[in-house]
Design a protein around this motif. Structure first.
Motif, short mmCIF file in Angstrom:
data_model
loop_
_atom_site.label_atom_id
_atom_site.label_comp_id
_atom_site.label_asym_id
_atom_site.label_seq_id
_atom_site.Cartn_x
_atom_site.Cartn_y
_atom_site.Cartn_z
N LEU A 1 -0.78 -1.14 -4.49
CA LEU A 1 -2.17 -0.21 -4.64
C LEU A 1 -1.58 1.15 -4.22
O LEU A 1 -0.89 1.33 -3.30
N TYR A 2 -1.97 2.22 -5.25
CA TYR A 2 -1.45 3.49 -5.15
C TYR A 2 -2.69 4.45 -4.45
O TYR A 2 -3.57 4.24 -5.44
N LEU A 3 -2.55 4.99 -3.47
CA LEU A 3 -3.58 5.84 -2.94
C LEU A 3 -3.29 7.43 -2.76
O LEU A 3 -1.99 7.63 -2.70
N HIS A 4 -4.33 8.21 -2.74
CA HIS A 4 -3.58 9.58 -2.44
C HIS A 4 -5.00 10.28 -1.73
O HIS A 4 -6.13 9.75 -1.78
N THR A 5 -4.49 11.48 -1.17
CA THR A 5 -5.80 12.37 -0.57
C THR A 5 -5.63 13.52 -1.48
O THR A 5 -4.86 13.91 -2.34
N PRO A 6 -6.81 14.24 -1.31
CA PRO A 6 -7.03 15.42 -2.14
C PRO A 6 -6.04 16.48 -2.05
O PRO A 6 -5.87 16.94 -3.41
N TRP A 7 -5.10 16.49 -1.19
CA TRP A 7 -4.16 17.79 -1.30
C TRP A 7 -2.66 16.98 -2.07
O TRP A 7 -1.86 17.45 -2.09
N TYR A 8 -2.97 15.75 -2.55
CA TYR A 8 -1.85 15.21 -3.29
C TYR A 8 -2.27 14.76 -4.65
O TYR A 8 -3.19 14.29 -4.93
N PRO A 9 -1.31 14.90 -5.71
CA PRO A 9 -1.56 14.66 -7.16
C PRO A 9 -2.19 13.15 -7.42
O PRO A 9 -1.41 12.34 -6.71
N PRO A 10 -3.10 12.98 -7.79
CA PRO A 10 -3.34 11.65 -7.98
C PRO A 10 -2.37 10.69 -8.97
O PRO A 10 -1.62 11.49 -9.67
N SER A 11 -2.33 9.52 -8.88
CA SER A 11 -1.32 8.87 -9.51
C SER A 11 -1.82 7.70 -10.45
O SER A 11 -2.27 6.53 -9.50
N PRO A 12 -1.98 7.52 -11.62
CA PRO A 12 -1.83 8.69 -12.47
C PRO A 12 -2.90 9.58 -12.68
O PRO A 12 -4.05 9.15 -12.44
N ALA A 13 -3.04 10.72 -13.36
CA ALA A 13 -4.33 11.27 -13.63
C ALA A 13 -4.90 10.79 -14.83
O ALA A 13 -4.35 9.77 -15.48
N ASP A 14 -6.35 10.61 -14.91
CA ASP A 14 -6.93 10.03 -16.04
C ASP A 14 -6.50 10.47 -17.19
O ASP A 14 -6.65 11.76 -17.45
N PHE B 1 1.08 -1.21 0.06
CA PHE B 1 -0.20 0.06 0.08
C PHE B 1 1.03 1.21 -0.07
O PHE B 1 1.78 1.41 0.77
N ILE B 2 0.58 2.23 -0.99
CA ILE B 2 1.49 3.33 -1.01
C ILE B 2 0.44 4.52 -1.02
O ILE B 2 -0.41 4.62 -1.89
N LEU B 3 0.54 5.45 -0.04
CA LEU B 3 -0.38 6.67 0.00
C LEU B 3 0.50 7.75 -0.04
O LEU B 3 1.40 8.25 0.76
N ASN B 4 0.14 8.86 -0.79
CA ASN B 4 0.99 9.87 -1.31
C ASN B 4 2.40 9.67 -1.50
O ASN B 4 3.29 10.47 -1.03
N GLY B 5 2.70 8.71 -2.11
CA GLY B 5 4.26 8.12 -2.40
C GLY B 5 4.82 7.47 -1.27
O GLY B 5 6.21 7.16 -1.34
N ALA B 6 4.30 7.30 -0.10
CA ALA B 6 4.92 6.64 1.21
C ALA B 6 4.26 5.40 1.33
O ALA B 6 3.05 5.12 1.30
N ARG B 7 5.05 4.48 1.58
CA ARG B 7 4.53 3.01 2.07
C ARG B 7 4.01 3.13 3.27
O ARG B 7 4.43 3.82 4.19
#
Length: 406
Positions: free
Chosen positions: A88-101, A50-56
């Motif tokens: 799995l790559y996850l992000h929060t709204p203040w972090y750029p999605p990975s990747p963008a649509d 699990f990777i959230l905002n670039g960190a495991r």
């Protein structure tokens, strides 16, 4: 020599066995009805990173991030030293999605007045289009602001053999859509072809259920509750997508939708500014360009565009013709259209109709390579006493006379 032949046939036999095995596996994994795919047990992304905002992070730590959203997921290439099965790559709204649509900035698309996703429009048969309309005005639909819209009218019965993702999820899982995240992908995994994450607007995405190879469900606990992650493995997915490189797509769709705001809706596969200087342009080839749906269907489309009656005229007509030429490009688009007959006022209608239906041509080929090809053709038509065109009767191809060799 005998040994070499034996090795050759051994290799050939192995290839045939492998082919039959792969085909058998495909047939056994292709669904016949919902009971074969309905998941009896749910996974939990066992052995996934699990990777959230670039960190495991650990899976359980997701409970600390109420705004966390999925970005993408894909399997690792398995090896003896590989610790994790996938990531799995996850992000929060203040972090750029990975990747963008890839198509987030596309216009709103409609097929026969029904809104569809950018992936659905790219799986249509462009050869079946009867008209394209484009609006530059921003459009608000279901909370999304689209930069303009594109409406396609087509003879293809696009919705007859397809289901929306909402219908797919309901039929094969029975899960409530408000708790579902969908991962739609091709059966082959790689970072450039990792599929798309769909979290809402499910009715815009259309899938032919005959192409479904697997439906699998994983459960993930977020801060706001448990979500179901539905994996849809679809052998048709890669043909529905479009990127500049890496994924296969119908050539005509690439011409039209590569830059959806720039093509001419009145001539969608006509490239007006193609530079032919110094290019090798053939006039004969092993495989020569022709209308992909047949000459009768092509003439019918031209007739409809020119406003001609569908039935043959009862009044007396006389025969006339127009000789045109154009160049068919490697992808089946055309350029350089001109009339080489003595000019008549009605010829402008022919040229515009040919441009409007420029997406119907197959590419020329020789020895498995596509060619630039100069196509000359005569369209025979009937006209009344006033000179008005009443019917398009047939077309014939013309060729330049062979030049004598010295």
């Amino acid at each position: 020599m005998i040994t070499a032949y034996m090795k050759y046939y051994q290799i050939l036999l192995l290839m045939l066995v492998g082919s039959f095995t792969a085909r058998s596996q495909q047939l056994t994994t292709s669904p016949l009805d919902s009971t074969l795919l309905y998941p009896k047990q749910y996974g939990t992304f066992e052995n996934y990173e699990f990777i959230l905002n670039g960190a495991r992070i650990e899976k359980e730590e997701l409970l600390k991030y109420p705004e966390a959203k999925f970005g993408r997921v894909f399997d690792y290439i398995q090896g003896p030293k590989r610790k994790y099965q996938g990531v799995l790559y996850l992000h929060t709204p203040w972090y750029p999605p990975s990747p963008a649509d890839h198509h987030a900035d596309d216009p709103a698309y409609f097929i026969n007045n029904i809104q569809v996703s950018p992936y659905a429009i790219r799986s249509t048969l462009v050869e079946e289009y009867t008209a394209i309309r484009r609006s530059e005005q921003d459009t608000l639909i279901d909370g999304i602001v689209y930069q303009g819209s594109i409406h396609v009218d087509t003879d293809e019965d696009f919705f007859a053999n397809r289901m929306t993702i909402s219908e797919i999820v309901k039929k094969y899982t029975g899960l409530p859509l408000e708790n579902v995240i969908v991962h739609w992908r091709d059966r082959y995994w790689d970072p450039l072809n990792s599929g798309i994450i769909i979290q809402d607007h499910f009715p815009l995405y259309y899938i032919n259920p005959k192409g479904l190879l697997e439906v699998k469900v994983d459960r993930v606990r977020f801060a706001d509750g448990e979500r179901y992650f539905v994996h849809l493995v679809d052998q048709g997915y890669r043909y529905n997508n479009l990127t500049e490189k890496g994924w296969e797509t119908p050539q005509k769709n690439f011409v039209v939708f590569f830059k959806p705001r720039e093509f001419d809706p009145k001539a969608p596969c006509y490239i007006a500014d193609f530079d032919i200087a110094g290019k090798d342009i053939r006039s004969r080839a092993q495989g020569e360009p022709e209308p992909s749906l047949g000459e009768a269907a092509y003439l019918k489309k031209l007739s409809a565009h020119m406003g001609l009656p569908a039935d043959q005229p009862q009044a007396e007509t006389t025969r006339d013709s127009i000789l045109v030429q154009f160049i068919v490009l490697h992808n089946g688009a055309i350029t350089g259209l001109e009339s080489i007959s003595p000019q008549k006022p009605v010829h402008a209608k022919f040229l515009q109709a040919i441009k409007q239906h420029s997406c119907v041509w197959t590419a020329a080929w020789e020895n498995r390579k596509t060619l630039l090809f100069r196509r000359k053709m005569v369209i025979f038509y009937g006209k009344d006493k006033k000179g008005n065109i009443r019917s398009l009767d047939r077309l014939e191809y013309r060729y330049d006379a062979l030049q004598p060799t010295s």
